[in-house]
Design an enzyme around this catalytic site. Structure first.
Site, PDB file in Angstrom:
ATOM      1  N   CYS A 136       0.834  -1.206   0.000  1.00  0.00           N
ATOM      2  CA  CYS A 136       0.000   0.000   0.000  1.00  0.00           C
ATOM      3  C   CYS A 136       0.866   1.252   0.000  1.00  0.00           C
ATOM      4  CB  CYS A 136      -0.935  -0.003   1.206  1.00  0.00           C
ATOM      5  SG  CYS A 136      -2.015   1.446   1.288  1.00  0.00           S
ATOM      6  N   CYS A 139      -0.524   4.070   2.180  1.00  0.00           N
ATOM      7  CA  CYS A 139      -0.300   3.825   3.602  1.00  0.00           C
ATOM      8  C   CYS A 139       1.152   4.101   4.001  1.00  0.00           C
ATOM      9  CB  CYS A 139      -0.626   2.377   3.955  1.00  0.00           C
ATOM     10  SG  CYS A 139      -2.255   1.811   3.426  1.00  0.00           S
ATOM     11  N   ASP A 140       2.087   3.623   3.199  1.00  0.00           N
ATOM     12  CA  ASP A 140       3.491   3.589   3.629  1.00  0.00           C
ATOM     13  C   ASP A 140       4.439   4.451   2.802  1.00  0.00           C
ATOM     14  OD1 ASP A 140       2.709   1.690   5.516  1.00  0.00           O
ATOM     15  OD2 ASP A 140       2.992   0.041   4.108  1.00  0.00           O
TER      16      ASP A 140
END
Length: 321
Positions: A136, A139-140
């Site tokens: 992701c 997300c990261d």
């Protein structure tokens, strides 16, 4: 085989499930939540969560799930460890089996089973999970700002991940195993027009490289020439799709070709009365903790309204009798 009757049954324990539990328990619906095979969901595999509102310093993924569980339990949710192995939504009340042992009847069911990211199956992927390997970018990606990264995949998801990362990273390698991408024309154009994305055609990841600090590179192979080379990267993003955890519902609920549950627009209602779908099990687009939590809230509110209408119908029938 034991049987139990439940007013609101929640299947799954990620942000969607726990948020549904918080709302349902505060509404006095006495929800019972079964955690499933991965208590806490995908966030338990994430070290740092920095994009969920309310945590200015970020929070450890597993700790966030513990906090959500405590909040749900505070209002009366029964959190139980168990796996839903079979359902029967052909009649009402709804029937569910836990670990093939306990039969449960439910007046309403909120599905929050999530989706699982697909990986390549490399042993080194597991070795460096949360140490440079991610599924992701949204997300990261922030953790790799100013660093070189690689993205695996040729579809829309891979193209989106690559262009997103290109805003943060000086160099993005896009590894495509064929001589063309499956992504939509507009997404392919975005990739081509982003100068710091380099597409490597006929290229597959052979091994993720790293040390105690995390990922330091990836060994790739050209599947035509068999030539191998090492790319100097700090982040390895796998974008080959997700699989929604919805197989046990396939005989009863409408879903798309990849298994995501279909809901009525603007709601969490499925095609079966009293069954509501929330989180990543019904969301193939966003797949974020905060959007999952939002639909968890919706699911609880939809279930509350459904049960209120059912109760009204019963009372009306009694009066008529």
């Amino acid at each position: 085989m034991a049987t139990e009757n439940i007013k609101v049954l929640i299947i799954g324990s990620g942000p969607a499930g726990y948020t549904a539990a918080i709302y349902a328990s505060r509404a006095g619906l006495n929800p019972v939540l079964y955690t499933g095979g991965e208590p806490g969901g995908q966030l338990t595999t994430t070290n740092d969560v920095e994009n969920f509102p309310g945590y200015p310093e970020g929070i450890n993924g597993p700790q966030m799930m513990v906090d959500l569980q405590k909040q749900a339990e505070r209002f009366g949710t029964q959190v139980r460890y168990g796996l839903i192995t079979k359902v029967d939504f052909s009649g009402y009340p709804l029937k569910v089996w836990v670990d093939d042992k306990v039969e449960v009847t439910a007046e309403s069911v909120i599905i929050s089973t999530g989706a699982s990211a697909k990986y390549l199956g490399l042993e080194s992927e597991k070795t460096f999970a949360n140490k440079g390997v991610s599924a992701c970018a949204v997300c990261d990606g922030f953790f790799y700002k100013g660093k070189n990264v690689a993205v695996v995949g040729g579809g829309d998801t891979a193209a989106e991940e690559a262009t997103y990362l290109a805003n943060l990273c000086p160099k993005v390698y896009l590894l495509v195993r064929r001589d063309e991408m499956r992504a939509s024309t507009i997404m392919q154009e975005r990739v081509k027009n982003t100068p710091n994305i380099e597409v490597l055609w006929h290229t597959e990841a052979e091994e993720v490289l790293g040390d105690d600090t995390g990922v330091t590179g990836v060994r790739v192979v050209n599947n035509q020439t068999k030539e191998t080379k090492d790319l100097d990267i700090s982040g390895f993003f796998v974008a080959i799709g997700h699989k929604p955890n919805t197989d046990i519902f396939k005989d009863y609920l409408d879903m798309d070709e990849t298994g995501y549950l279909k809901v009525q627009p603007g709601s969490t209602k499925t095609n079966v009365e009293g069954v509501f779908a929330t989180g990543d099990a019904a969301d193939r687009i966003y797949r974020q903790a905060v959007t999952a939590a939002g639909t968890g809230c919706m699911g609880a509110l939809d279930a509350e309204r459904f049960l209120a209408e059912k109760e009204f119908e019963v009372e009306s029938q009694k009066e008529m009798a």
